[in-house]
Motif scaffolding. Structure first.
Motif: not given
Length: 239
Positions: A88-96, A129-131, A159-166
Motif C-alpha cells: 500500500t502506498l500513500i502519496l501526496p502531490g501538488d498540482v498547478r 504536475g503532479p509534483e 505499480n503503486n507509484r504509477a497508479r498513484a500519479v494517475a
C-alpha cells in the motif's frame, strides 16, 4: 533671536511655500489637462493592447494550486493464492493550474465602446504536475513467502507509484477543483486588465473574462425556472 521669534518668522514662510506648491500643482494639472484635450490621452484599446503584450511576456500564469493525497494498494498472488504479497502506498502531490498566456491574441481582447466593457477570451486551464512529495510518502506491506523468494515487493511498488500519479491527476481534473481553478484564473485576468485601465483614467471600464468553452452571453443558455403548469403537463404526457 529667541526660539519663539524663529517660529513666528518660519510659520509665514511655510504657509507661503504651501501656497506656491498648490499654485504649481494647479498650473501643472491644468497644463496636463490642456495637453490631453489637444493631443488626446491613451484610448482603452491601446491600454488593453499594452496589457496584453505585458501578460504574453509572462508566458504562464498560475492562478490556483492544490494538494492531493492518493492511497493505492496492489496485490500479487501465485499458486492459486497460496502465496501472496500486498503493498500500500500513500502519496501526496501538488498540482498547478496554469493559463498559457502566450495563446492570448489580439482577437481575444475586444473593447466594446457601447457598454464600456473589455471582453477577454481566455485559453483553457491546463494541469501541470503532479509534483509528488516523496519525503511525505508512506509505503506499507504484508511480508510473505512471495516477497522473500521473488521481487514481488519492488514490482508492486512500481505499480503503486504509477497508479498513484494517475490518481492524483484524476483528482486534480475532477469538477470541483477545475471549477475553482477556472474561477481563480478568470478573476486574475480581469484584475490584470482592469488595473492598467484604471491607472489610465478609465475608472468606469468593466472587464469580463470568459473561457472559449463558456460560449457567449448570447449563445449561453439561460437558467430559468419552469412554470408549475408546464411541469404537470409534461408529467401527464409521460404517463
Amino acid at each position: 533671536m529667541d526660539e519663539d521669534s524663529g517660529i513666528r518668522l518660519n510659520r509665514p514662510l511655510a504657509i507661503a511655500a504651501v501656497v506656491v506648491a498648490l499654485l504649481l500643482g494647479l498650473v501643472v494639472g491644468g497644463a496636463l489637462d490642456i495637453g490631453k484635450r489637444l493631443f488626446g490621452g491613451p484610448d482603452p484599446e491601446t491600454v488593453a493592447s499594452s496589457a496584453l503584450q505585458s501578460m504574453r511576456a509572462q508566458n504562464r500564469l498560475v492562478p490556483f494550486v492544490a494538494r492531493y493525497v492518493s492511497v493505492v494498494s496492489s496485490r500479487q498472488e501465485r499458486l492459486g493464492g497460496l502465496v501472496s504479497s500486498e503493498r500500500t502506498l500513500i502519496l501526496p502531490g501538488d498540482v498547478r493550474y496554469e493559463l498559457d498566456l502566450a495563446q492570448l491574441g489580439p482577437d481575444d481582447v475586444k473593447w466594446d465602446a457601447a457598454s464600456n466593457t473589455l471582453n477577454v477570451t481566455l485559453p483553457e486551464i491546463e494541469i501541470a504536475g503532479p509534483e509528488v512529495d516523496l519525503a511525505a510518502a508512506r509505503e506499507y506491506g504484508e511480508g510473505g513467502v512471495l516477497s522473500v523468494v521473488t521481487d514481488a515487493d519492488q514490482a508492486l511498488d512500481r505499480n503503486n507509484r504509477a497508479r498513484a500519479v494517475a490518481d492524483l491527476r484524476k483528482q486534480a481534473a475532477s469538477p470541483v477543483p477545475m471549477r475553482l481553478a477556472r474561477e481563480a484564473g478568470r478573476q486574475a485576468m480581469e484584475r490584470s486588465f482592469a488595473l492598467p485601465l484604471q491607472a489610465a483614467g478609465f475608472d468606469s471600464a468593466k472587464v469580463i473574462a470568459r473561457y472559449a468553452s463558456d460560449g457567449t452571453p448570447v449563445t449561453e443558455p439561460l437558467d430559468r425556472s419552469r412554470a408549475y403548469n408546464d411541469v404537470l403537463e409534461d408529467a401527464q404526457a409521460r404517463r
